[in-house]
Design an enzyme around this catalytic site. Structure first.
Site, PDB file in Angstrom:
ATOM      1  N   GLU A   1       3.528   8.748  37.095  1.00 53.27           N
ATOM      2  CA  GLU A   1       2.120   8.676  37.481  1.00 53.27           C
ATOM      3  C   GLU A   1       1.240   8.954  36.263  1.00 53.27           C
ATOM      4  O   GLU A   1       1.721   9.463  35.241  1.00 53.27           O
ATOM      5  CB  GLU A   1       1.847   9.726  38.575  1.00 53.27           C
ATOM      6  CG  GLU A   1       2.665   9.540  39.854  1.00 53.27           C
ATOM      7  CD  GLU A   1       2.129   8.434  40.761  1.00 53.27           C
ATOM      8  OE1 GLU A   1       1.611   7.419  40.263  1.00 53.27           O
ATOM      9  OE2 GLU A   1       2.251   8.592  41.994  1.00 53.27           O
TER      10      GLU A   1
ATOM     11  N   ASP B   1      14.186   4.818  40.540  1.00 58.97           N
ATOM     12  CA  ASP B   1      13.744   6.057  41.187  1.00 58.97           C
ATOM     13  C   ASP B   1      14.285   6.205  42.598  1.00 58.97           C
ATOM     14  O   ASP B   1      14.828   5.261  43.175  1.00 58.97           O
ATOM     15  CB  ASP B   1      12.201   6.135  41.197  1.00 58.97           C
ATOM     16  CG  ASP B   1      11.547   4.777  41.443  1.00 58.97           C
ATOM     17  OD1 ASP B   1      12.182   3.905  42.071  1.00 58.97           O
ATOM     18  OD2 ASP B   1      10.400   4.586  41.013  1.00 58.97           O
TER      19      ASP B   1
ATOM     20  N   HIS C   1       1.076   3.174  37.378  1.00 55.61           N
ATOM     21  CA  HIS C   1       2.378   3.833  37.196  1.00 55.61           C
ATOM     22  C   HIS C   1       3.499   2.811  37.007  1.00 55.61           C
ATOM     23  O   HIS C   1       3.409   1.685  37.491  1.00 55.61           O
ATOM     24  CB  HIS C   1       2.699   4.840  38.319  1.00 55.61           C
ATOM     25  CG  HIS C   1       3.034   4.266  39.658  1.00 55.61           C
ATOM     26  ND1 HIS C   1       2.696   4.884  40.844  1.00 55.61           N
ATOM     27  CD2 HIS C   1       3.697   3.144  40.041  1.00 55.61           C
ATOM     28  CE1 HIS C   1       3.145   4.179  41.858  1.00 55.61           C
ATOM     29  NE2 HIS C   1       3.747   3.117  41.413  1.00 55.61           N
TER      30      HIS C   1
ATOM     31  N   ASN D   1      -2.384   2.366  40.274  1.00 55.78           N
ATOM     32  CA  ASN D   1      -2.920   3.332  39.297  1.00 55.78           C
ATOM     33  C   ASN D   1      -2.241   3.204  37.934  1.00 55.78           C
ATOM     34  O   ASN D   1      -2.411   4.060  37.078  1.00 55.78           O
ATOM     35  CB  ASN D   1      -2.787   4.764  39.835  1.00 55.78           C
ATOM     36  CG  ASN D   1      -1.328   5.181  40.024  1.00 55.78           C
ATOM     37  OD1 ASN D   1      -0.411   4.442  39.667  1.00 55.78           O
ATOM     38  ND2 ASN D   1      -1.114   6.365  40.571  1.00 55.78           N
TER      39      ASN D   1
HETATM   40  C1  F6R Z   1       9.626   1.261  42.656  1.00 54.01           C
HETATM   41  C2  F6R Z   1       8.761   1.694  41.586  1.00 54.01           C
HETATM   42  C3  F6R Z   1       7.261   1.546  41.640  1.00 54.01           C
HETATM   43  C4  F6R Z   1       6.782   0.224  42.204  1.00 54.01           C
HETATM   44  C5  F6R Z   1       5.263   0.212  42.302  1.00 54.01           C
HETATM   45  C6  F6R Z   1       4.742  -1.062  42.939  1.00 54.01           C
HETATM   46  O1  F6R Z   1      10.987   1.459  42.321  1.00 54.01           O
HETATM   47  O2  F6R Z   1       9.264   2.190  40.651  1.00 54.01           O
HETATM   48  O3  F6R Z   1       6.750   1.715  40.343  1.00 54.01           O
HETATM   49  O4  F6R Z   1       7.219  -0.827  41.391  1.00 54.01           O
HETATM   50  O5  F6R Z   1       4.833   1.313  43.049  1.00 54.01           O
HETATM   51  O6  F6R Z   1       5.117  -1.092  44.274  1.00 54.01           O
HETATM   52  P1  F6R Z   1       4.808  -2.344  45.206  1.00 54.01           P
HETATM   53  O7  F6R Z   1       5.651  -3.469  44.669  1.00 54.01           O
HETATM   54  O8  F6R Z   1       5.228  -1.927  46.570  1.00 54.01           O
HETATM   55  O9  F6R Z   1       3.354  -2.622  45.070  1.00 54.01           O
END
Ligand code: F6R
Length: 264
Positions: A144, A68, A139, A137
């Site tokens: 989301e 992303d 995702h 959450n």
């Molecule tokens: C990032 C992504 C997100 C993260 C998730 C966890 O490329 O796709 O799904 O993996 O938000 O983020 P952290 O590791 O910062 O808790």
């Protein structure tokens, strides 16, 4: 069901994730890797860089596709995922920049950009191994809750909780992006192998919902239950709310992969 590997601590879980990436690269120097950003991945990339140097592993033949990118941030913005990936990984290994792919956050038409990204993944032959984190959450990527489980790369609005979680990477007063281009859940599920890493108590609920709850768009990571080759690496805290934790630890003591003929 996925292999669920529970490690004694965060460092061991992160190192094990890096070892798997390294093994995939060594097994196929032309592999197509799907990569992720986020705080969870920082120690993984540090370990991967070290192990690649120690083992003389080249990244020159790989292609990488990140999950992303924030909409509205140019590639050179200090908090763009492009800049983050350069800083955390690409600047330290021998992969030509042209072989590293992220959606462009500042393209004129993000919907067109998203479709083009999906087409590029397909043209590369598809992703061999997709690295994933998980949001509090549930995702994956920036899919989301309520995302279609069949979705492809597209624009997604971020939830208030995700925007708040991401704000820690931005200077105070700076505008935190509200939208992203993200691979879809269908895109992620098409990767031949999935490797999810979750660490810390903040992820315990999402991990339990994803691995032991119903498969539902309310917890996008729960779709992993349908993937034929998914591995989930956890530390103790992230595993702390799993109902069948003892069982997973019996199968993989200390998070080690042990194969028994009768477990299939
Ligand atoms: C990032 C992504 C997100 C993260 C998730 C966890 O490329 O796709 O799904 O993996 O938000 O983020 P952290 O590791 O910062 O808790």
């Amino acid at each position: 069901m996925a292999s669920i590997l529970i490690h004694p601590d965060t460092e061991s879980a992160s190192r094990a994730t890096a070892e798997r990436l390294l093994a995939a690269i060594r097994a196929n120097p032309h592999a197509v890797l799907g990569l992720a950003t986020g705080g969870t991945m920082e120690p993984v990339y540090t370990a991967l860089i070290d192990r690649a140097a120690e083992t003389g592993t080249s990244f020159a033949g790989l292609h990488t596709f990140n999950l992303d990118e924030y909409i509205g941030l140019a590639a050179h913005h200090p908090q763009s995922y492009r800049t983050t990936m350069d800083r955390l990984l690409f600047d330290h290994v021998d992969i030509p920049r042209a072989r590293t792919h992220l959606p462009r956050g500042d393209s004129e038409d993000s919907a067109v950009e998203a479709r083009a990204y999906e087409a590029q993944i397909e043209a590369s032959g598809g992703i061999d191994l997709q690295l994933l984190g998980i949001g509090t959450n549930g995702h994956v990527g920036f899919n989301e809750p309520s995302s279609s489980l069949a979705s492809r790369t597209r624009i997604k609005r971020l939830t208030r909780s995700t925007i708040k979680a991401n704000a820690r990477f931005f200077r105070s007063g700076e505008q935190v992006p509200t939208h992203a281009i993200t691979m879809g859940i269908g895109t992620i599920m098409q990767a031949r192998n999935l490797l999810m890493l979750a660490t810390g108590a903040g992820k315990a609920e999402a991990v339990a919902a994803a691995l032991e709850g119903p498969v539902t768009a309310s917890c996008p990571a729960s779709i992993l239950q349908f993937h034929p080759a998914a591995t989930v690496i956890l530390d103790q805290e992230a595993a702390s709310k799993l109902k069948w934790r003892d069982f997973y630890e019996d199968i993989h003591p200390g998070g080690e992969e042990v194969y028994f003929a009768d477990t299939h």
